[in-house]
Design a protein around this motif. Structure first.
Motif, PDB file in Angstrom:
ATOM      1  N   GLU A 230       0.866  -1.178   0.000  1.00  0.00           N
ATOM      2  CA  GLU A 230       0.000   0.000   0.000  1.00  0.00           C
ATOM      3  C   GLU A 230       0.905   1.232   0.000  1.00  0.00           C
ATOM      4  OE1 GLU A 230      -2.788  -0.193   3.239  1.00  0.00           O
ATOM      5  OE2 GLU A 230      -3.775  -1.957   2.408  1.00  0.00           O
ATOM      6  N   PRO A 231       0.949   1.978  -1.114  1.00  0.00           N
ATOM      7  CA  PRO A 231       1.887   3.099  -1.239  1.00  0.00           C
ATOM      8  C   PRO A 231       1.816   4.114  -0.100  1.00  0.00           C
ATOM      9  CG  PRO A 231       0.832   2.675  -3.338  1.00  0.00           C
ATOM     10  CD  PRO A 231       0.131   1.829  -2.321  1.00  0.00           C
ATOM     11  N   CYS A 232       0.615   4.405   0.379  1.00  0.00           N
ATOM     12  CA  CYS A 232       0.493   5.413   1.442  1.00  0.00           C
ATOM     13  C   CYS A 232       1.015   4.905   2.780  1.00  0.00           C
ATOM     14  CB  CYS A 232      -0.949   5.901   1.570  1.00  0.00           C
ATOM     15  SG  CYS A 232      -2.092   4.604   2.037  1.00  0.00           S
ATOM     16  N   SER A 233       1.304   3.610   2.878  1.00  0.00           N
ATOM     17  CA  SER A 233       1.807   3.052   4.138  1.00  0.00           C
ATOM     18  C   SER A 233       3.330   3.067   4.233  1.00  0.00           C
ATOM     19  CB  SER A 233       1.311   1.612   4.310  1.00  0.00           C
ATOM     20  OG  SER A 233       1.971   0.724   3.412  1.00  0.00           O
ATOM     21  N   LEU A 234       4.010   3.338   3.125  1.00  0.00           N
ATOM     22  CA  LEU A 234       5.480   3.295   3.119  1.00  0.00           C
ATOM     23  C   LEU A 234       6.067   4.320   4.082  1.00  0.00           C
ATOM     24  CD1 LEU A 234       6.144   2.818  -0.646  1.00  0.00           C
ATOM     25  CD2 LEU A 234       6.999   1.345   1.160  1.00  0.00           C
ATOM     26  N   GLU A 235       6.980   3.851   4.911  1.00  0.00           N
ATOM     27  CA  GLU A 235       7.631   4.715   5.898  1.00  0.00           C
ATOM     28  C   GLU A 235       9.112   4.346   6.002  1.00  0.00           C
ATOM     29  OE1 GLU A 235       7.549   5.451  10.728  1.00  0.00           O
ATOM     30  OE2 GLU A 235       6.168   4.024   9.828  1.00  0.00           O
ATOM     31  N   LEU A 236       9.969   5.327   5.884  1.00  0.00           N
ATOM     32  CA  LEU A 236      11.396   5.114   6.077  1.00  0.00           C
ATOM     33  C   LEU A 236      11.681   5.206   7.574  1.00  0.00           C
ATOM     34  CD1 LEU A 236      14.237   4.756   4.899  1.00  0.00           C
ATOM     35  CD2 LEU A 236      14.354   7.250   4.696  1.00  0.00           C
ATOM     36  N   VAL A 237      12.140   4.119   8.163  1.00  0.00           N
ATOM     37  CA  VAL A 237      12.404   4.064   9.601  1.00  0.00           C
ATOM     38  C   VAL A 237      13.802   4.585   9.898  1.00  0.00           C
ATOM     39  CG1 VAL A 237      12.573   2.552  11.620  1.00  0.00           C
ATOM     40  CG2 VAL A 237      10.812   2.132   9.884  1.00  0.00           C
ATOM     41  N   GLU A 238      14.779   4.065   9.170  1.00  0.00           N
ATOM     42  CA  GLU A 238      16.154   4.550   9.318  1.00  0.00           C
ATOM     43  C   GLU A 238      16.950   4.158   8.084  1.00  0.00           C
ATOM     44  OE1 GLU A 238      18.787   2.668  12.201  1.00  0.00           O
ATOM     45  OE2 GLU A 238      17.407   0.986  12.319  1.00  0.00           O
ATOM     46  N   THR A 239      18.035   4.878   7.860  1.00  0.00           N
ATOM     47  CA  THR A 239      18.895   4.584   6.718  1.00  0.00           C
ATOM     48  C   THR A 239      20.305   5.079   7.011  1.00  0.00           C
ATOM     49  OG1 THR A 239      19.155   4.791   4.325  1.00  0.00           O
ATOM     50  CG2 THR A 239      18.331   6.735   5.492  1.00  0.00           C
ATOM     51  N   THR A 240      21.271   4.455   6.356  1.00  0.00           N
ATOM     52  CA  THR A 240      22.658   4.880   6.512  1.00  0.00           C
ATOM     53  C   THR A 240      22.980   6.068   5.621  1.00  0.00           C
ATOM     54  OG1 THR A 240      23.295   3.211   4.893  1.00  0.00           O
ATOM     55  CG2 THR A 240      23.501   2.616   7.229  1.00  0.00           C
ATOM     56  N   HIS A 241      22.126   6.304   4.620  1.00  0.00           N
ATOM     57  CA  HIS A 241      22.314   7.447   3.730  1.00  0.00           C
ATOM     58  C   HIS A 241      20.968   7.759   3.075  1.00  0.00           C
ATOM     59  CE1 HIS A 241      23.683   9.894   0.368  1.00  0.00           C
ATOM     60  NE2 HIS A 241      24.791  10.088   1.063  1.00  0.00           N
ATOM     61  N   PRO A 242      20.596   9.028   2.947  1.00  0.00           N
ATOM     62  CA  PRO A 242      19.297   9.377   2.364  1.00  0.00           C
ATOM     63  C   PRO A 242      19.041   8.758   0.994  1.00  0.00           C
ATOM     64  CG  PRO A 242      20.320  11.331   3.305  1.00  0.00           C
ATOM     65  CD  PRO A 242      21.333  10.224   3.378  1.00  0.00           C
ATOM     66  N   LEU A 243      20.066   8.617   0.170  1.00  0.00           N
ATOM     67  CA  LEU A 243      19.864   8.015  -1.153  1.00  0.00           C
ATOM     68  C   LEU A 243      19.488   6.542  -1.057  1.00  0.00           C
ATOM     69  CD1 LEU A 243      22.668   9.721  -3.259  1.00  0.00           C
ATOM     70  CD2 LEU A 243      20.211  10.177  -3.301  1.00  0.00           C
ATOM     71  N   TRP A 244      20.038   5.840  -0.059  1.00  0.00           N
ATOM     72  CA  TRP A 244      19.656   4.432   0.133  1.00  0.00           C
ATOM     73  C   TRP A 244      18.208   4.351   0.580  1.00  0.00           C
ATOM     74  CZ3 TRP A 244      21.615   0.432  -1.929  1.00  0.00           C
ATOM     75  CH2 TRP A 244      22.975   0.392  -2.248  1.00  0.00           C
ATOM     76  N   GLY A 245      17.791   5.271   1.441  1.00  0.00           N
ATOM     77  CA  GLY A 245      16.395   5.297   1.877  1.00  0.00           C
ATOM     78  C   GLY A 245      15.446   5.515   0.714  1.00  0.00           C
ATOM     79  N   LYS A 246      15.765   6.470  -0.150  1.00  0.00           N
ATOM     80  CA  LYS A 246      14.921   6.739  -1.318  1.00  0.00           C
ATOM     81  C   LYS A 246      14.864   5.532  -2.241  1.00  0.00           C
ATOM     82  CE  LYS A 246      15.499  11.725  -1.426  1.00  0.00           C
ATOM     83  NZ  LYS A 246      16.006  12.872  -2.177  1.00  0.00           N
ATOM     84  N   ALA A 247      16.006   4.871  -2.432  1.00  0.00           N
ATOM     85  CA  ALA A 247      16.050   3.695  -3.313  1.00  0.00           C
ATOM     86  C   ALA A 247      15.201   2.562  -2.737  1.00  0.00           C
ATOM     87  CB  ALA A 247      17.493   3.235  -3.509  1.00  0.00           C
ATOM     88  N   ALA A 248      15.258   2.358  -1.429  1.00  0.00           N
ATOM     89  CA  ALA A 248      14.475   1.299  -0.787  1.00  0.00           C
ATOM     90  C   ALA A 248      12.980   1.579  -0.921  1.00  0.00           C
ATOM     91  CB  ALA A 248      14.868   1.170   0.677  1.00  0.00           C
ATOM     92  N   LEU A 249      12.570   2.814  -0.700  1.00  0.00           N
ATOM     93  CA  LEU A 249      11.163   3.167  -0.826  1.00  0.00           C
ATOM     94  C   LEU A 249      10.674   2.985  -2.266  1.00  0.00           C
ATOM     95  CD1 LEU A 249      11.075   6.345   1.433  1.00  0.00           C
ATOM     96  CD2 LEU A 249       9.998   4.127   1.914  1.00  0.00           C
ATOM     97  N   ARG A 250      11.487   3.408  -3.221  1.00  0.00           N
ATOM     98  CA  ARG A 250      11.131   3.288  -4.634  1.00  0.00           C
ATOM     99  C   ARG A 250      10.961   1.816  -5.022  1.00  0.00           C
ATOM    100  NH1 ARG A 250      14.857   6.341  -6.395  1.00  0.00           N
ATOM    101  NH2 ARG A 250      16.416   4.732  -6.637  1.00  0.00           N
ATOM    102  N   GLN A 251      11.886   0.977  -4.584  1.00  0.00           N
ATOM    103  CA  GLN A 251      11.821  -0.438  -4.947  1.00  0.00           C
ATOM    104  C   GLN A 251      10.654  -1.135  -4.250  1.00  0.00           C
ATOM    105  OE1 GLN A 251      15.502  -2.457  -5.227  1.00  0.00           O
ATOM    106  NE2 GLN A 251      14.611  -4.453  -4.857  1.00  0.00           N
ATOM    107  N   ALA A 252      10.370  -0.771  -3.011  1.00  0.00           N
ATOM    108  CA  ALA A 252       9.288  -1.422  -2.264  1.00  0.00           C
ATOM    109  C   ALA A 252       7.941  -1.220  -2.942  1.00  0.00           C
ATOM    110  CB  ALA A 252       9.240  -0.898  -0.834  1.00  0.00           C
ATOM    111  N   ARG A 253       7.747  -0.088  -3.579  1.00  0.00           N
ATOM    112  CA  ARG A 253       6.466   0.186  -4.252  1.00  0.00           C
ATOM    113  C   ARG A 253       6.110  -0.893  -5.275  1.00  0.00           C
ATOM    114  NH1 ARG A 253       8.545   5.409  -3.742  1.00  0.00           N
ATOM    115  NH2 ARG A 253       7.198   6.721  -2.468  1.00  0.00           N
TER     116      ARG A 253
END
Length: 86
Positions: A45-68
């Motif tokens: 569910e796209p509206c449920s995606l939440e970044l909890v923590e990341t070692t670098h903002p770009l890794w967080g964005k990549a994880a969110l993009r792929q999870a979709r």
């Protein structure tokens, strides 16, 4: 409520595709933790995606993009498909 069978990735777990070769060359740690809900059809569910923590903002964005685009076998409870957060 407890589920009988938790949601699980179709085809097993996948690693996140690197967001940028420069991040890899810098040798920065490569980790992102995200939370989301898998619906009864096995989609995130796209509206449920939440970044909890990341070692670098770009890794967080990549994880969110792929999870979709990930697909799951939906969770079940008593033989019925149910939503599951995780």
């Amino acid at each position: 409520d407890e589920v009988t069978q938790p949601a699980r990735p179709v085809g097993g777990s996948r690693r996140v595709d690197p967001p940028d070769e420069a991040i890899i060359r810098l040798g920065l740690p490569q980790r992102a933790t995200i939370r989301f809900v898998v619906d009864t059809l096995g989609r995130v569910e796209p509206c449920s995606l939440e970044l909890v923590e990341t070692t670098h903002p770009l890794w967080g964005k990549a994880a969110l993009r792929q999870a979709r685009g990930e697909r799951f076998h939906p969770a079940t409870r008593g033989g019925r498909r149910v939503r599951q957060s995780g």
